[in-house]
Design a protein around this motif. Structure first.
Motif, PDB file in Angstrom:
ATOM      1  N   SER A  81      -4.687  -0.968  -2.712  1.00  0.00           N
ATOM      2  CA  SER A  81      -4.912  -1.038  -1.265  1.00  0.00           C
ATOM      3  C   SER A  81      -4.996  -2.480  -0.792  1.00  0.00           C
ATOM      4  O   SER A  81      -5.450  -2.748   0.309  1.00  0.00           O
TER       5      SER A  81
ATOM      6  N   GLN B  92       0.834  -1.205   0.000  1.00  0.00           N
ATOM      7  CA  GLN B  92       0.000   0.000   0.000  1.00  0.00           C
ATOM      8  C   GLN B  92       0.862   1.246   0.000  1.00  0.00           C
ATOM      9  O   GLN B  92       0.581   2.226  -0.685  1.00  0.00           O
TER      10      GLN B  92
ATOM     11  N   ARG C  33       0.697   4.248  -2.619  1.00  0.00           N
ATOM     12  CA  ARG C  33       0.132   5.474  -2.084  1.00  0.00           C
ATOM     13  C   ARG C  33       1.180   6.572  -1.910  1.00  0.00           C
ATOM     14  O   ARG C  33       0.878   7.754  -2.041  1.00  0.00           O
ATOM     15  N   LEU C  34       2.391   6.173  -1.561  1.00  0.00           N
ATOM     16  CA  LEU C  34       3.409   7.172  -1.241  1.00  0.00           C
ATOM     17  C   LEU C  34       4.606   7.127  -2.199  1.00  0.00           C
ATOM     18  O   LEU C  34       4.933   8.125  -2.838  1.00  0.00           O
TER      19      LEU C  34
ATOM     20  N   PRO D  97       3.868   7.586  -6.272  1.00  0.00           N
ATOM     21  CA  PRO D  97       3.482   8.965  -6.607  1.00  0.00           C
ATOM     22  C   PRO D  97       4.610   9.959  -6.345  1.00  0.00           C
ATOM     23  O   PRO D  97       4.842  10.860  -7.142  1.00  0.00           O
TER      24      PRO D  97
END
Lengths: 436, 576
Positions: free
Chosen positions: B311, B178, B182-183, B186
């Motif tokens: 996710s 995840q 998510r981090l 990006p």
């Protein structure tokens, strides 16, 4: 959500000791810290930068492992991220590529909460915290205050038992910060926050008195809890209330009080950690030092009350203390019981012209800053009057972490440049005597 | 437009060379030798593929362009997958990092076509007798031209993720998977996309070269623009060359407008600075896609599906990798070093055996001398290109209106395959009776000089207006202005451009020191010609030797000249 007599113990921090560096042999950040948080209270950890309060918060959140001691969450040792807490960050720490909605839902999505419930809880948190209408905005479109509201909503949406706040208002302007403090307190009093307790880290004394039920004061280097103060003033608290002012003055006094047996002469004068060459010094500019001395010389007897002075200069503790303590180290001022007073040398400096100021400053540097004296002596002794900066930074690193060593050396270089004691070549990273 | 600077990233090593560099070099050469050796034994009698005749009919060009583009896209996908795996591993594991990063640094100094020369026979062997092997080889070439700088960029992004965002991910219980989507992905996206764009530009050159390529008895002849150019060069057909130029131009333009502009504009949101950029990049394609209702309808379920995958959380929490400290950690360190040492030792043994079997030291000396010839060419050309393009770049960069138009043109020119100009150059040299040793040289810099131009433009455009005005108001002019105002201001950008140009010139040496136009063959003495000849003759030992020497030259140059210059420029002359 007021505290009830049979309140449950949420958190217990026992004998926590934290040292940096591999194998925990580096400089000590926290030493023998015990903290207990019960259900239904707002507790503040008050201390200056470098007192390890943020480290303590991260130990509680399970992001950092203490060198010794432990944190117990509802009786169970914390080992890895603590699911019972969530954190609000000083820098907001929002993901710029996620909208307000997506940022808030992050913690829920990570645990695969079903989409419908995810959306419902996010919209509740967003409405509660006053972000309605901004759901689809990106953080860069928001003002600082609104960004921190996203930070709050993101922390609240997971319904933590304990909300951790790491200097949540210090990156905001004065007006915005005040509005947000009031909003949070109002929601808390009305019992509308889906949490059971709050632990806040701050260096702002008034903020701590305004919001907390209990304040724990941490000393610096290493951080130890030196006082615990209960605030019983009823909400809403008024900053102009004499009892409020009394509390603030009292805390200022405690934060400037010397530890027993720690007289100016014995500990090198400042409140700085370390002794002799190994003293860790703050990067305070000579303009700030001169400015504070000039301001003080305008006060009767050159003596001022620190809270009043901070207010006049629009400074926070973290801004004012390092300057005041550097003056104390250089014997240009004395700090005691929440007051600061110029010494005769400080008064002489304030009244002098630039040439004389440089001379006085140089004398005091050599006499009271061991590192400055050392560099000068090495340069005098060497035939070519040159020395590499690495020679001194390596010596400093025996006493302190690399970051502190760098800051200390930077401070001393700036002071000595002003005093024209020697020159420093940034490109070559060498010191030399000007005459050479 | 955000001033784009192409960074060639370097790991921060204190000494210019360390033990890991030599280990990495030994490992790479060892693998080359083992691969080429094995391939020889297994597939030596591999018969050359039946040639698909390339038609010079311009109507076939759209089809050829499509096939070339598909190879580019396949190479790009492979590069992305490689980047995510390699960079993530290097960033997360200290042990892997010690080996992977020097390895990557050496890999990016190895000339791209050398990968093809050495691995061609082996790759063709993967699917003997079919076109697939040749396709593999071509895609592999594209991959080796694109992957390294993308990987470096992503690795550096991963190493500089803001600590507070990292803490948020941990505090909210994101799993590594995840967290990656998510981090990490990006956060790395803007730099990665910029590097993809640069890689793509470099890739066109190599994909065309790889479509018509010969190693000994094995040759590739894949339908595509590159093969078309090669056939046109063979037949001395100027009209066909012009058609190829037009096709390349159109293809590059389409990629730019349909793929990269939208990507860059979209990736704007991944920039971490919380202030909105005053003049964000835009793309009409992206705007169109965002506004169209159909796209929104199609896009939403795809977005939701991707989000669902990103996710993903295992039902049972996976045990976290134990962080080894104390004695256990030291034991693991020791085992790790031992494994690396054994591998390096094995590679070293292979190299020594190989060199003593196939080559002699006089030959090595000769190749090093050839290396110096090529070095002289590269140095002179970079100096000349700098003298020409720096003033031009400054002039353009200080005029935003012009810069806006010239910048894309320069980037476009950088993508242009050099073999399109063989005809012109050879004709001129023959007609004028010129010395090939001198006049073939400009081909080396033809494609890469533009890096100097557009980096200088970017630097001059980013020069702070107040400093410009201050210099003007104090009447600073002429040489003083160059020395104290604009020179230091553009230095970091110039170094970046010159560094890239120099790396590109070494790479181009292989295709520009030996040039053919119909029956005319011209050659200049140099390391590039040595490698090209050895490769055409299928003489793998000499290719490996040439590659090793060239890599050593490039690495030595990077570490002793460019890296210190870059560090100086970064430290002293950056505004932010």
């Amino acid at each position: 959500m007021p505290k009830t007599p049979d309140a449950q113990r949420l958190l217990q921090v026992e004998e926590v000791r934290m040292a940096y560096g591999a194998d925990g042999k580096g400089p000590l950040v926290l030493d023998g810290v015990d903290v207990a948080i019960d259900e239904g209270e707002i507790v503040s950890l008050l201390g200056r930068s470098g007192c390890g309060k943020s480290s303590l918060l991260r130990i509680i959140a399970g992001l950092l492992k203490p060198t010794n001691g432990r944190a117990l969450w509802q009786g169970v040792p914390v080992n890895g991220p603590n699911p019972g807490v969530s954190m609000v960050f000083q820098s907001f720490a929002l993901f710029p590529w996620l909208t307000v909605d997506e940022n808030v839902e992050l913690g829920l999505e990570a645990h695969r909460v079903p989409a419908a419930e995810c959306a419902k809880r996010a919209s509740e948190a967003i409405d509660l915290i006053g972000l309605g209408g901004f759901e689809s905005a990106y953080p860069k479109e928001l003002s600082g205050g609104m960004r921190q509201r996203v930070g709050f909503a993101r922390a609240l949406v997971v319904h933590p038992d304990l909300l951790l706040m790491d200097e949540p208002f210090s990156a905001l302007d004065v007006l915005t910060a005040e509005t947000m403090r009031t909003d949070i307190i109002d929601l808390w009093i009305e019992g509308r926050l889906p949490i059971r307790s709050i632990l806040m880290v701050t260096h702002n004394i008034e903020e701590a008195v305004l919001m907390s039920d209990r304040i724990l004061i941490l000393s610096s280097n290493p951080g130890r809890i030196i006082a615990e103060i209960k605030i019983t003033l009823p909400h809403p608290r008024n900053r102009d209330d004499p009892r409020f002012r009394q509390q603030v003055d009292d805390i200022y006094g405690r934060m400037t009080a010397r530890a027993p047996g720690d007289k100016a002469g014995e500990r090198g004068g400042g409140g700085f950690p370390g002794i002799g060459v190994g003293m860790s010094l703050p990067d305070v500019s000579t303009n700030e030092l001169a400015g504070l001395m000039e301001t003080l010389s305008a006060y009767p007897n050159g003596r001022a009350d620190l809270p009043a002075l901070a207010e006049e200069l629009n400074f926070e503790v973290d801004d004012l203390f390092p300057i005041a303590e550097t003056l104390q180290l250089l014997r240009f001022a004395e700090l005691a019981e929440g007051d600061i007073q110029l010494t005769p040398a400080g008064r002489r400096f304030a009244d002098a012209d630039l040439e004389e100021r440089k001379q006085v400053f140089a004398e005091h540097l050599i006499a009271y800053v061991p590192l400055a004296a050392l560099i000068k002596r090495v340069l005098d002794e060497r035939p070519n009057h040159r020395a590499r900066a690495a020679r001194f930074s390596e010596e400093l690193e025996d006493f302190m972490s690399e970051d502190y060593a760098e800051e200390t050396l930077k401070a001393v270089v700036a002071w000595c440049r002003f005093a024209e004691l020697f020159v420093y070549d940034e490109a070559e990273q060498t010191f030399s005597l000007e005459a050479a | 437009m955000r001033a784009p600077v192409l960074r060639r990233a370097y790991p921060s090593l204190r000494a210019p060379f360390n033990i890991w560099d030599f280990a990495a070099l030994a490992l790479i050469l060892g693998v080359f030798i083992v691969v080429s050796h094995g391939a020889h034994e297994t597939f030596a009698p591999l018969k050359s593929l039946a040639h698909t005749p390339i038609s010079l009919d311009p109507w076939r060009l759209p089809e050829y362009a499509l096939r070339t583009s598909l190879r580019m896209i396949a190479g790009m996908i492979a590069s992305l997958v490689f980047t995510f795996g390699y960079a993530t591993l290097a960033a997360k594991s200290r042990h892997a990092e010690m080996v992977l990063i020097p390895l990557l640094d050496i890999l990016q100094s190895v000339p791209v076509l050398a990968f093809l020369s050495i691995t061609l026979v082996w790759l063709m062997g993967l699917a003997p007798g079919s076109v697939l092997g040749a396709e593999f080889a071509s895609i592999f070439t594209v991959f080796t031209a694109q992957a390294w700088n993308m990987t470096f960029s992503f690795y550096q992004s991963l190493k500089t993720i803001p600590k507070d965002l990292d803490e948020v991910a941990a505090a909210f219980g994101l799993t590594p998977w995840q967290k990656f989507w998510r981090l990490e992905a990006p956060y790395g996206a803007p730099a990665l996309i910029w590097n993809m764009m640069m890689s793509m530009a470099g890739g066109w050159f190599f994909v065309t070269a790889s479509e018509a390529f010969t190693v000994g008895a094995t040759n590739i002849n894949l339908p595509g623009v590159g093969a078309y150019i090669a056939a046109a060069n063979d037949k001395q057909d100027y009209a066909a060359i012009l058609w190829a130029v037009a096709t390349m131009a159109a293809t590059i333009l389409i990629f730019d407008q349909l793929v990269f502009r939208p990507l860059v504009a979209w990736a704007e949101k991944f920039h971490v600075e919380l202030t909105a950029s005053s003049d964000p990049p835009t793309s009409w394609v992206l705007d169109l896609m965002r506004r169209t209702r159909l796209m929104a309808r199609v896009g939403r379920p795809i977005g939701a599906a991707l989000r669902w995958v990103a996710s993903y959380r295992p039902a049972v929490a996976l045990p976290r990798a134990p962080s080894l400290t104390g004695a256990a950690g030291r034991t693991f360190d020791a085992i790790w070093f031992a494994v690396v040492l054994i591998l390096v030792g094995f590679a070293g043994k292979e190299i020594v055996g190989f060199v003593s079997r196939e080559l002699n030291w006089r030959e090595v000396g000769h190749v090093v001398l050839l290396g110096f010839y090529t070095l002289i060419r590269v140095a002179v050309l970079i100096a000349l290109a700098s003298l020409i393009w720096t003033p031009v770049g400054v002039w353009i960069g200080l005029r935003p209106k012009i810069a806006e138009r010239v910048q894309p043109v320069a980037q476009f020119l950088a993508a242009f395959p050099v073999n399109l100009l063989y005809g012109v150059v050879v004709s001129v040299i023959i007609a004028g009776g010129l010395n090939a040793n001198v006049f073939l040289s400009p081909l080396m810099i033809l494609g890469t000089q533009w890096y100097i131009l557009f980096n200088v433009i970017a630097g001059a455009a980013a020069f702070p207006t107040d400093l410009k005005q201050a210099a003007e108001s104090f009447g600073v002019k002429g040489w003083l202005w160059w020395r104290t105002v604009i020179g230091p201001g553009i230095l970091p950008y110039f170094v970046t451009g010159a560094l890239t140009a120099s790396g590109g010139a070494w790479n181009a040496a292989i295709v520009s020191e030996v040039v053919s136009w119909g029956p005319h063959h011209l050659r200049a003495a140099g390391l590039g010609a040595y490698i090209a000849d050895a490769s055409t003759a299928g003489d793998v030992p000499r290719v490996v030797l040439g590659v090793a020497v060239m890599s050593a030259f490039v690495v030595a140059l990077n570490r002793s000249v460019w890296k210190p210059l870059y560090a100086l420029a970064e430290r002293k002359y950056r505004f932010d």
